[in-house]
Design a protein around this motif. Structure first.
Motif, mmCIF file in Angstrom:
data_model
loop_
_atom_site.group_PDB
_atom_site.id
_atom_site.type_symbol
_atom_site.label_atom_id
_atom_site.label_comp_id
_atom_site.label_asym_id
_atom_site.label_seq_id
_atom_site.Cartn_x
_atom_site.Cartn_y
_atom_site.Cartn_z
ATOM 1 N N ASP A 166 55.014 36.518 -9.920
ATOM 2 C CA ASP A 166 54.725 36.901 -8.567
ATOM 3 C C ASP A 166 53.987 35.914 -8.066
ATOM 4 O O ASP A 166 52.871 35.895 -8.146
ATOM 5 C CB ASP A 166 54.300 38.233 -8.457
ATOM 6 N N GLY A 192 51.082 36.117 -4.841
ATOM 7 C CA GLY A 192 51.358 37.813 -4.690
ATOM 8 C C GLY A 192 50.693 38.655 -3.978
ATOM 9 O O GLY A 192 50.743 39.740 -4.062
ATOM 10 N N GLY A 199 49.117 42.290 -5.068
ATOM 11 C CA GLY A 199 49.783 42.722 -6.315
ATOM 12 C C GLY A 199 50.828 43.782 -6.458
ATOM 13 O O GLY A 199 51.427 44.085 -7.541
ATOM 14 N N SER A 237 54.084 42.895 -8.064
ATOM 15 C CA SER A 237 53.845 42.638 -9.515
ATOM 16 C C SER A 237 54.057 44.144 -10.186
ATOM 17 O O SER A 237 54.766 44.590 -11.185
ATOM 18 C CB SER A 237 52.652 41.986 -9.985
ATOM 19 N N ALA A 292 56.660 45.325 -12.755
ATOM 20 C CA ALA A 292 56.195 46.017 -14.236
ATOM 21 C C ALA A 292 56.822 47.544 -14.633
ATOM 22 O O ALA A 292 57.153 47.932 -15.137
ATOM 23 C CB ALA A 292 54.827 46.017 -14.294
ATOM 24 N N GLY A 294 54.011 40.067 -16.911
ATOM 25 C CA GLY A 294 54.114 39.349 -15.864
ATOM 26 C C GLY A 294 52.910 38.557 -15.516
ATOM 27 O O GLY A 294 51.918 38.889 -16.066
ATOM 28 N N LEU A 300 50.707 37.291 -11.941
ATOM 29 C CA LEU A 300 50.590 36.906 -10.562
ATOM 30 C C LEU A 300 49.759 35.712 -10.300
ATOM 31 O O LEU A 300 48.500 35.679 -11.160
ATOM 32 C CB LEU A 300 49.874 38.327 -9.976
ATOM 33 N N VAL A 306 45.771 46.055 -10.191
ATOM 34 C CA VAL A 306 46.379 46.035 -11.605
ATOM 35 C C VAL A 306 45.489 47.121 -12.310
ATOM 36 O O VAL A 306 45.998 47.804 -13.204
ATOM 37 C CB VAL A 306 46.381 44.735 -12.105
ATOM 38 N N ILE A 335 50.038 42.687 -16.893
ATOM 39 C CA ILE A 335 50.039 41.786 -15.852
ATOM 40 C C ILE A 335 48.729 40.842 -15.887
ATOM 41 O O ILE A 335 47.887 41.324 -15.930
ATOM 42 C CB ILE A 335 50.024 42.431 -14.606
#
Ligand SMILES: C[S@@+](CC[C@H](N)C(=O)[O-])C[C@H]1O[C@@H](n2cnc3c(N)ncnc32)[C@H](O)[C@@H]1O
Length: 342
Positions: free
Chosen positions: A177, A180, A183, A186, A190, A198, A200, A214, A223
């Motif tokens: 991402d 991003g 987030g 992202s 997910a 992933g 970011l 996150v 992430i």
């Protein structure tokens, strides 16, 4: 012209009048009027709760009624409309109050600079690293609200119904991402792809905002939040899917970044680029230019139609699809989906 038609100057009088509508809404948002109007209130009750004299409150509420933010309830009472309850109240999970106020303020600020920018155009973006703290502030407020209420629902629609390439939900893919912000894209990727990991990537200050979001969703094991300046470095990793929305406008060299993204894609990897573009079509200009002309006049990049497709092709991607996406923050964007050759 029949006597029922508007005068042909009406469109321009309406432009002048829209300033008054905007101010009525801006004051309503800054005073949390729609929180007050979650329950029906008379003009006097509104005046009392906002500590204002009641004299002009009816007129203000009627104007807000005329633009769809307020409904009229029984007994001369007003109540927030369903739309205002959804997007303009602090308890709504789709609240965009701060995001809307931010747009009002920044576009007003631009109008004050408009003429000066005609005399003295700028031809380079502000030194990007100095923007880090400002982007972090935006990531906590307006970008967060717009991602939550607009970008993530658009992403869901794109994956569920629009993309011509199918990515099975159980695929163990690795996504990026890019730029991003807070987030939420992202997090949404997910959640959509439960076996995915992933990255970011954003400025360090913004990355910290994303990291907190996150962590709040306990997705830190999936992430990885990386940080840096995209004008100087690229994220680490090899990716099956890259999402890049509304980022290229702020970079020195979009071609260099797209070239870099092509090297980060695995063979058959998919790149989704979503950006507003300059077009020759009148209604598209009307939708896009009020929001992106200010950036262009300040030296930011607004791709011409066809330019992104050219850059993707030049960098070894096959174009799978290009679509106008109308339900994106502020103005329509173009989605270009490219696949790296195997
Ligand atoms: C308009 S926001 C878009 C955020 C997100 N992609 C979206 O569509 O909601 C632009 C993002 O790009 C990031 N960004 C801008 N210039 C950057 C740079 N030189 N390096 C890293 N990130 C940058 C900003 O911090 C911000 O989060």
């Amino acid at each position: 012209m029949t006597k029922l038609d508007n005068h042909e100057l009406q469109a321009f009088w309406d432009l002048a009048g829209s300033q008054v509508k905007m101010k009525a809404l801006e004051i309503a948002l800054s005073r949390s009027l729609f929180d007050v109007l979650r329950e029906p209130c008379s003009a006097e009750e509104v005046a009392d709760k906002l500590a204002l004299p009641s004299t002009n409150i009816n007129g203000w509420l009627d104007l807000l009624w005329s633009i769809g933010c307020v409904d009229k309830a029984t007994e001369n009472k007003y109540v927030a409309s369903a739309l205002a309850k959804r997007y303009m109240t602090s308890t709504s999970s789709l609240d965009c109050s701060q995001a809307l106020q931010f747009r009002f303020q920044t576009l007003r600020h631009f109008t004050e600079q408009f003429e000066a920018l005609l005399h003295e155009p700028k031809n380079g973006v502000v030194l990007s690293s100095s923007m880090g703290p400002l982007w972090a502030k935006a990531a906590k407020a307006q970008i967060f609200q717009e991602q939550r209420a607009v970008t993530v629902p658009a992403l869901n629609r794109i994956f569920a119904t629009l993309l011509k390439v199918t990515i099975a939900e159980e695929t163990p893919l690795n996504f990026l991402d890019l730029g991003g912000g807070p987030g939420l894209v992202s997090l949404s990727l997910a959640q959509r792809f439960p076996n995915a990991t992933g990255v970011l990537f954003d400025f360090p200050e913004t990355a910290q905002v994303a990291r907190e979001n996150v962590l709040a969703e306990s997705l830190e094991h999936r992430i990885d939040v990386q940080s840096g300046d995209l004008n100087q470095q690229l994220p680490n990793g090899q990716f099956d899917l890259i999402w890049c929305s509304s980022v290229l406008h702020f970079l020195d060299d979009a071609n260099a970044v797209i070239q870099g993204l092509a090297t980060l894609l695995k063979p058959n990897g998919i790149l989704l680029i979503l950006h507003a573009e300059q077009t020759l079509e009148k209604t598209q200009c009307e939708g896009v230019l009020p929001f992106y002309l200010p950036m262009m006049m300040k030296g930011n990049y607004l791709p011409k139609q066809g330019e992104i497709i050219e850059l993707l092709t030049k960098n070894g991607l096959d174009i799978l699809q290009s679509e106008e996406i109308k339900d994106f923050p502020m103005a329509p964007v173009w989605l270009h989906c490219g696949r790296k050759k195997a």
